[in-house]
Design a protein around this motif. Structure first.
Motif, PDB file in Angstrom:
ATOM      1  N   VAL A 103      -4.559  -5.660  -5.363  1.00 56.91           N
ATOM      2  CA  VAL A 103      -5.902  -5.774  -5.936  1.00 56.91           C
ATOM      3  C   VAL A 103      -5.998  -5.013  -7.257  1.00 56.91           C
ATOM      4  CG1 VAL A 103      -8.311  -5.077  -5.618  1.00 56.91           C
ATOM      5  CG2 VAL A 103      -7.118  -6.284  -3.800  1.00 56.91           C
TER       6      VAL A 103
ATOM      7  N   SER B 232      -7.931  -5.400 -10.619  1.00 57.87           N
ATOM      8  CA  SER B 232      -9.229  -4.731 -10.740  1.00 57.87           C
ATOM      9  C   SER B 232      -9.259  -3.749 -11.902  1.00 57.87           C
ATOM     10  CB  SER B 232      -9.577  -3.996  -9.445  1.00 57.87           C
ATOM     11  OG  SER B 232      -8.751  -2.876  -9.262  1.00 57.87           O
TER      12      SER B 232
ATOM     13  N   GLU C 110       1.153  -1.539   9.512  1.00 52.50           N
ATOM     14  CA  GLU C 110      -0.225  -1.815   9.132  1.00 52.50           C
ATOM     15  C   GLU C 110      -0.631  -0.975   7.911  1.00 52.50           C
ATOM     16  OE1 GLU C 110      -2.818  -1.260  12.424  1.00 52.50           O
ATOM     17  OE2 GLU C 110      -4.508  -2.307  11.484  1.00 52.50           O
ATOM     18  N   GLN C 111      -0.172   0.262   7.907  1.00 53.97           N
ATOM     19  CA  GLN C 111      -0.466   1.120   6.751  1.00 53.97           C
ATOM     20  C   GLN C 111       0.223   0.610   5.491  1.00 53.97           C
ATOM     21  OE1 GLN C 111       0.720   4.868   8.579  1.00 53.97           O
ATOM     22  NE2 GLN C 111      -1.421   5.530   8.712  1.00 53.97           N
TER      23      GLN C 111
ATOM     24  N   ALA D  10     -10.704  -3.567  -0.076  1.00 54.28           N
ATOM     25  CA  ALA D  10      -9.383  -2.928  -0.085  1.00 54.28           C
ATOM     26  C   ALA D  10      -9.470  -1.448   0.277  1.00 54.28           C
ATOM     27  CB  ALA D  10      -8.718  -3.100  -1.456  1.00 54.28           C
ATOM     28  N   TYR D  11     -10.654  -0.850   0.030  1.00 51.81           N
ATOM     29  CA  TYR D  11     -10.797   0.585   0.285  1.00 51.81           C
ATOM     30  C   TYR D  11     -11.586   0.869   1.572  1.00 51.81           C
ATOM     31  CZ  TYR D  11      -9.137   0.576  -4.465  1.00 51.81           C
ATOM     32  OH  TYR D  11      -8.370   0.350  -5.582  1.00 51.81           O
TER      33      TYR D  11
ATOM     34  N   MET E  17      -7.913   8.779   1.840  1.00 49.40           N
ATOM     35  CA  MET E  17      -6.552   8.581   1.335  1.00 49.40           C
ATOM     36  C   MET E  17      -6.476   7.303   0.498  1.00 49.40           C
ATOM     37  SD  MET E  17      -4.794  11.187   2.154  1.00 49.40           S
ATOM     38  CE  MET E  17      -6.216  12.292   2.162  1.00 49.40           C
ATOM     39  N   LYS E  18      -7.220   6.280   0.908  1.00 51.12           N
ATOM     40  CA  LYS E  18      -7.249   5.043   0.110  1.00 51.12           C
ATOM     41  C   LYS E  18      -7.858   5.296  -1.261  1.00 51.12           C
ATOM     42  CE  LYS E  18      -7.173   1.345   3.509  1.00 51.12           C
ATOM     43  NZ  LYS E  18      -7.935   0.303   4.214  1.00 51.12           N
TER      44      LYS E  18
ATOM     45  N   LEU F 274      -7.750   8.044  -2.874  1.00 55.17           N
ATOM     46  CA  LEU F 274      -6.751   8.777  -3.661  1.00 55.17           C
ATOM     47  C   LEU F 274      -5.642   7.838  -4.146  1.00 55.17           C
ATOM     48  CD1 LEU F 274      -6.433  12.241  -1.858  1.00 55.17           C
ATOM     49  CD2 LEU F 274      -7.666  11.667  -3.958  1.00 55.17           C
ATOM     50  N   MET F 275      -5.320   6.818  -3.331  1.00 54.84           N
ATOM     51  CA  MET F 275      -4.346   5.816  -3.793  1.00 54.84           C
ATOM     52  C   MET F 275      -4.906   5.050  -4.990  1.00 54.84           C
ATOM     53  SD  MET F 275      -2.893   4.487  -0.113  1.00 54.84           S
ATOM     54  CE  MET F 275      -2.426   5.802   1.045  1.00 54.84           C
TER      55      MET F 275
ATOM     56  N   LEU G  39     -12.957  -8.659  -2.585  1.00 55.43           N
ATOM     57  CA  LEU G  39     -11.630  -8.182  -2.170  1.00 55.43           C
ATOM     58  C   LEU G  39     -11.422  -6.744  -2.617  1.00 55.43           C
ATOM     59  CD1 LEU G  39      -9.080 -11.075  -2.850  1.00 55.43           C
ATOM     60  CD2 LEU G  39     -10.262 -10.460  -0.735  1.00 55.43           C
ATOM     61  N   ASP G  40     -11.876  -6.467  -3.820  1.00 45.78           N
ATOM     62  CA  ASP G  40     -11.728  -5.117  -4.383  1.00 45.78           C
ATOM     63  C   ASP G  40     -12.450  -4.096  -3.499  1.00 45.78           C
ATOM     64  OD1 ASP G  40     -11.284  -3.016  -6.127  1.00 45.78           O
ATOM     65  OD2 ASP G  40     -12.950  -3.538  -7.432  1.00 45.78           O
TER      66      ASP G  40
ATOM     67  N   VAL H 271       2.066   2.845  -4.104  1.00 49.02           N
ATOM     68  CA  VAL H 271       1.042   2.082  -4.824  1.00 49.02           C
ATOM     69  C   VAL H 271       1.229   2.239  -6.335  1.00 49.02           C
ATOM     70  CG1 VAL H 271      -1.439   1.942  -5.306  1.00 49.02           C
ATOM     71  CG2 VAL H 271      -0.647   2.105  -2.948  1.00 49.02           C
TER      72      VAL H 271
ATOM     73  N   MET I 236       1.047   9.931   3.445  1.00 48.44           N
ATOM     74  CA  MET I 236       0.045   9.434   2.507  1.00 48.44           C
ATOM     75  C   MET I 236       0.507   9.601   1.063  1.00 48.44           C
ATOM     76  SD  MET I 236      -2.342   8.064   4.244  1.00 48.44           S
ATOM     77  CE  MET I 236      -1.250   7.645   5.611  1.00 48.44           C
TER      78      MET I 236
ATOM     79  N   GLY J  81      -9.515   1.502   7.825  1.00 47.42           N
ATOM     80  CA  GLY J  81      -8.432   0.714   8.415  1.00 47.42           C
ATOM     81  C   GLY J  81      -7.383   1.654   8.970  1.00 47.42           C
ATOM     82  N   ALA J  82      -6.109   1.249   8.879  1.00 50.39           N
ATOM     83  CA  ALA J  82      -5.037   2.109   9.379  1.00 50.39           C
ATOM     84  C   ALA J  82      -4.859   3.342   8.502  1.00 50.39           C
ATOM     85  CB  ALA J  82      -3.734   1.310   9.448  1.00 50.39           C
ATOM     86  N   ILE J  83      -5.224   3.218   7.246  1.00 50.26           N
ATOM     87  CA  ILE J  83      -5.202   4.365   6.333  1.00 50.26           C
ATOM     88  C   ILE J  83      -6.622   4.894   6.211  1.00 50.26           C
ATOM     89  CG2 ILE J  83      -4.777   5.116   3.955  1.00 50.26           C
ATOM     90  CD1 ILE J  83      -2.745   2.829   3.708  1.00 50.26           C
ATOM     91  N   PRO J  84      -6.819   6.226   6.367  1.00 50.67           N
ATOM     92  CA  PRO J  84      -8.170   6.778   6.241  1.00 50.67           C
ATOM     93  C   PRO J  84      -8.760   6.506   4.846  1.00 50.67           C
ATOM     94  CG  PRO J  84      -6.616   8.428   7.082  1.00 50.67           C
ATOM     95  CD  PRO J  84      -5.807   7.255   6.654  1.00 50.67           C
TER      96      PRO J  84
ATOM     97  N   ASN K 281      -1.891  -4.112  -0.186  1.00 56.61           N
ATOM     98  CA  ASN K 281      -3.117  -4.801  -0.590  1.00 56.61           C
ATOM     99  C   ASN K 281      -3.830  -4.062  -1.724  1.00 56.61           C
ATOM    100  OD1 ASN K 281      -5.214  -6.773  -0.353  1.00 56.61           O
ATOM    101  ND2 ASN K 281      -6.450  -5.243   0.702  1.00 56.61           N
ATOM    102  N   ILE K 282      -3.901  -2.724  -1.612  1.00 59.77           N
ATOM    103  CA  ILE K 282      -4.520  -1.944  -2.692  1.00 59.77           C
ATOM    104  C   ILE K 282      -3.757  -2.173  -3.997  1.00 59.77           C
ATOM    105  CG2 ILE K 282      -4.881   0.413  -3.554  1.00 59.77           C
ATOM    106  CD1 ILE K 282      -5.611   1.258  -0.690  1.00 59.77           C
TER     107      ILE K 282
ATOM    108  N   GLU L 179      -1.743  -2.282   4.138  1.00 60.26           N
ATOM    109  CA  GLU L 179      -2.989  -1.879   3.466  1.00 60.26           C
ATOM    110  C   GLU L 179      -2.694  -1.294   2.083  1.00 60.26           C
ATOM    111  OE1 GLU L 179      -5.511   0.529   5.920  1.00 60.26           O
ATOM    112  OE2 GLU L 179      -5.682  -0.999   7.480  1.00 60.26           O
TER     113      GLU L 179
ATOM    114  N   VAL M 297      -4.711   7.470  -7.978  1.00 61.78           N
ATOM    115  CA  VAL M 297      -3.369   7.604  -8.554  1.00 61.78           C
ATOM    116  C   VAL M 297      -3.002   6.334  -9.336  1.00 61.78           C
ATOM    117  CG1 VAL M 297      -0.906   7.772  -7.994  1.00 61.78           C
ATOM    118  CG2 VAL M 297      -2.546   9.291  -6.872  1.00 61.78           C
TER     119      VAL M 297
ATOM    120  N   MET N 198       0.987   6.841  -1.833  1.00 63.69           N
ATOM    121  CA  MET N 198       0.459   6.962  -3.191  1.00 63.69           C
ATOM    122  C   MET N 198       1.548   6.660  -4.219  1.00 63.69           C
ATOM    123  SD  MET N 198      -2.017  10.303  -2.726  1.00 63.69           S
ATOM    124  CE  MET N 198      -3.085  10.260  -1.253  1.00 63.69           C
TER     125      MET N 198
END
Lengths: 169, 169, 169, 169, 169, 169
Positions: F126, B130, F115-116, A72-73, A82-83, A85-86, A68-69, F89, F82, A76-79, F122-123, F119, A89, F86
């Motif tokens: 996780v 995580s 959808e974003q 998660a990255y 950017m994931k 960077l999320m 799952l971990d 999250v 984005m 998808g809908a988020i590039p 979900n991050i 996601e 952060v 951040m």
């Protein structure tokens, strides 16, 4: 007298288990000390061996959590950049050096620019406060090291990435 | 040329103050480096000396807190091994390596099985997320080291335990 | 045989990036190991160089945050020593070793007494719980080291202080 | 004039979304206010409806996470009641009222005794510190409410349990 | 038609169990709603009754913890008002509204000035980051309410204080 | 008999100070209770009034912190939507409901898709673990409410935004 090489490996190995990418190569050079470019590789091997053990433990829940971990990255809908960077952060405000290093490596591989890293650092600093500063210093150090590796040893950088079965976080 | 022994002790001492039981003995062996079985003992001595200083400071509140801490894990309506696992899960979600190591040592002494440890690891991972993974890796490493110690040097393992006046956490 | 000096500097440099003031000098002496009084100075230089890089990054938000951080502990309606103790208690309950070390250094420079430090340690321990204990042990170690430095090398202690442009936290 | 019943339901509904089981029934009786035994049921319905929505979102990762969460407390090498107490201690040191309530309900259903609850409360208090106290007060309140429900309305208590598809945490 | 008084008490009682002093009296006045000056008193009674139950549980460890908690803020080398501000800053960076309210009440009783409160708020904000802002808003609200109470009902304010056996945090 | 309107406003006002956007409108409709679309507006006014007071306090450090906070999410190398994710999250793993609501409102205004959002949820889940679940439920509830507001009352939604001087977090 030359510094015995085994001593260096020894220290690196011990410290490596705590903070993968923080070896201040340049600092070492300034002090004219023998450096060893295998350190990052060694940490990667340590992390992968421990991850392998965790997989080999046969605990289904933990294995699935690792999956799952990783997912998660995924794209998808988020590039993906950017994931990452999320994740960065989140790791900074929760103050986990290993996780910060992991997402910086991933971000560099995914093409995140320095300017983007600094904006993400700033968000983490503002949300998390001055308690984030020591981690920010190490993050800047790690980013710098990754940029050097990017130029001098891109293969090692890619191996650090999570795009292989046992490299979650 | 042989690795100077004082160098090893030096590194261990420094690192020991941060994470007592994380010396990756096996890793060292793989790299064919001189290892020193006294490291865990050294950390214990460090911890006990610092705890002794804390006691000697004469601050009554802190001394009493240490006593409360020790008693929280004493025999009662909940079996001691389960209490140690509760302390372990709490330490993992709060992400304190020293506390994790402490409760793993205590758990091993109290007869907690590997399967039980892994189920507790899993609960901590699911509750904490995580961000717990780097600590999980080190916990697995520590558990493995304790199992080795259990067979090869059970006396040292027992000395690590909190069943003496100055060994809280 | 003498311990090669480069080995010591090497280890210190690596560890220094994580926990500035925790070198257990006395412990080292007990084991009759070569010690190097420059370690604290080296860490300071590391911290200042990284802070300088952060400034040089040109990110206005981060630079301004550093300024706010410095000013929060300036003279005002609350005496500076008490502000440093507030920063110390906050750092202890949030469990950040670097921040704890920073505020202990500042507190010693500002004339905080040992008794006051211990009362602040106690508040942090009670508010934050036993999870604070490993940090308390290191805080006691750092305080002791600062007291030694205060007598033997007060100039170095002052250089550790934040009273210069790039020494935030 | 009688208290309009809709007002009560209204308040409960709003508050229920934050802290399911904390309605101080006895307190209300002392103030001679109309009480409504459906509140706990209402919260359960709210939680289940939101969980249902989360499932209906179709996000595979989140759905799988919920499954992992449920399975972490399933029968295994550690008895279920002890697992619930581990979840409880973790929730208390992380200070999440909803999670605390959830694990208390589960613990009561699994036969955890009051003495065991208090020992777990104590571990959480010692590990997490005084910052846990407000949550401890609410936990005691929730436990008391569950004991009342256990006698007066065991069916509702069981419905609160996670032993159905959409009742994770 | 007049608002039924029991409805107000009802709502207050429910909410009171979560955040004692946050009733925005002035806001209510602006909306021309019936206000009830007993709310703070009601919360105090709730807190004291729950604390009493915790004492009555007979768990020695918890009782002793409460004593340690009370004594941590007693007169010593650090003046009591400064200790309360340390508790306040710790509570803010750990983001516990009940604890924040408690230390503001204590601080007001101990003669802490508004300027001192704001400097402590600022330290907490800088250390803890923007995540502290919602708690800062409520802290400002609570402080304002305490100042009103200080003038209009000083006896109630004193009753809120911890200077009685069962009023820890 | 009709529900007295003042009672509703009263409850909302009280609760609003804690969790701005969590009024489960649909739930209320199911129970056939009078609803009041002004609630979100009321919270906004509360938040702005408190922010105004914080500004009026004249504490320069706090005012500047608010400015830094606002600017951290401004257009730059990372797109604003984005950056809001951040912040979202970070707020979820740190578990601050008010901050979560704030960033959801901002994200909706900035055009973040469902959808974003999922996601990002979900991050956060996780990274932060099951302790995030209660906040996830409320986040889903808030998002749904914002989507309703987006269609039915876009002006109110925009007023919720931080694009005015006193609306930080």
């Amino acid at each position: 007298m030359q510094q015995p090489i085994s001593s260096i490996i020894y220290c690196r190995t011990l410290i490596g288990s705590h903070s993968p990418n923080h070896y201040p190569f340049k600092l070492l050079k300034e002090y004219n000390i023998v450096t060893d470019k295998k350190s990052l590789k060694e940490f990667r091997e340590f992390r992968q061996r421990m991850n392998q053990k965790i997989y080999d433990s046969g605990h289904l829940g933990i294995k699935r959590f690792f999956t799952l971990d990783t997912k998660a990255y995924a794209e998808g809908a988020i590039p993906v950049p950017m994931k990452e960077l999320m994740g960065l952060v989140a790791s900074m405000v929760l103050r986990c050096d290993d996780c910060i290093s992991y997402h910086i490596v991933q971000g560099v591989i995914e093409g995140v620019s320095d300017e983007q890293f600094w904006e993400a650092f700033n968000i983490a600093l503002v949300v998390g406060g001055s308690i984030v500063i020591p981690h920010l210093r190490r993050a800047v150090d790690t980013l710098e090291e990754c940029r050097v590796l990017e130029e001098e040893n891109p293969d090692e950088l890619k191996l650090q990435s999570g795009n292989n079965p046992y490299s979650d976080h």
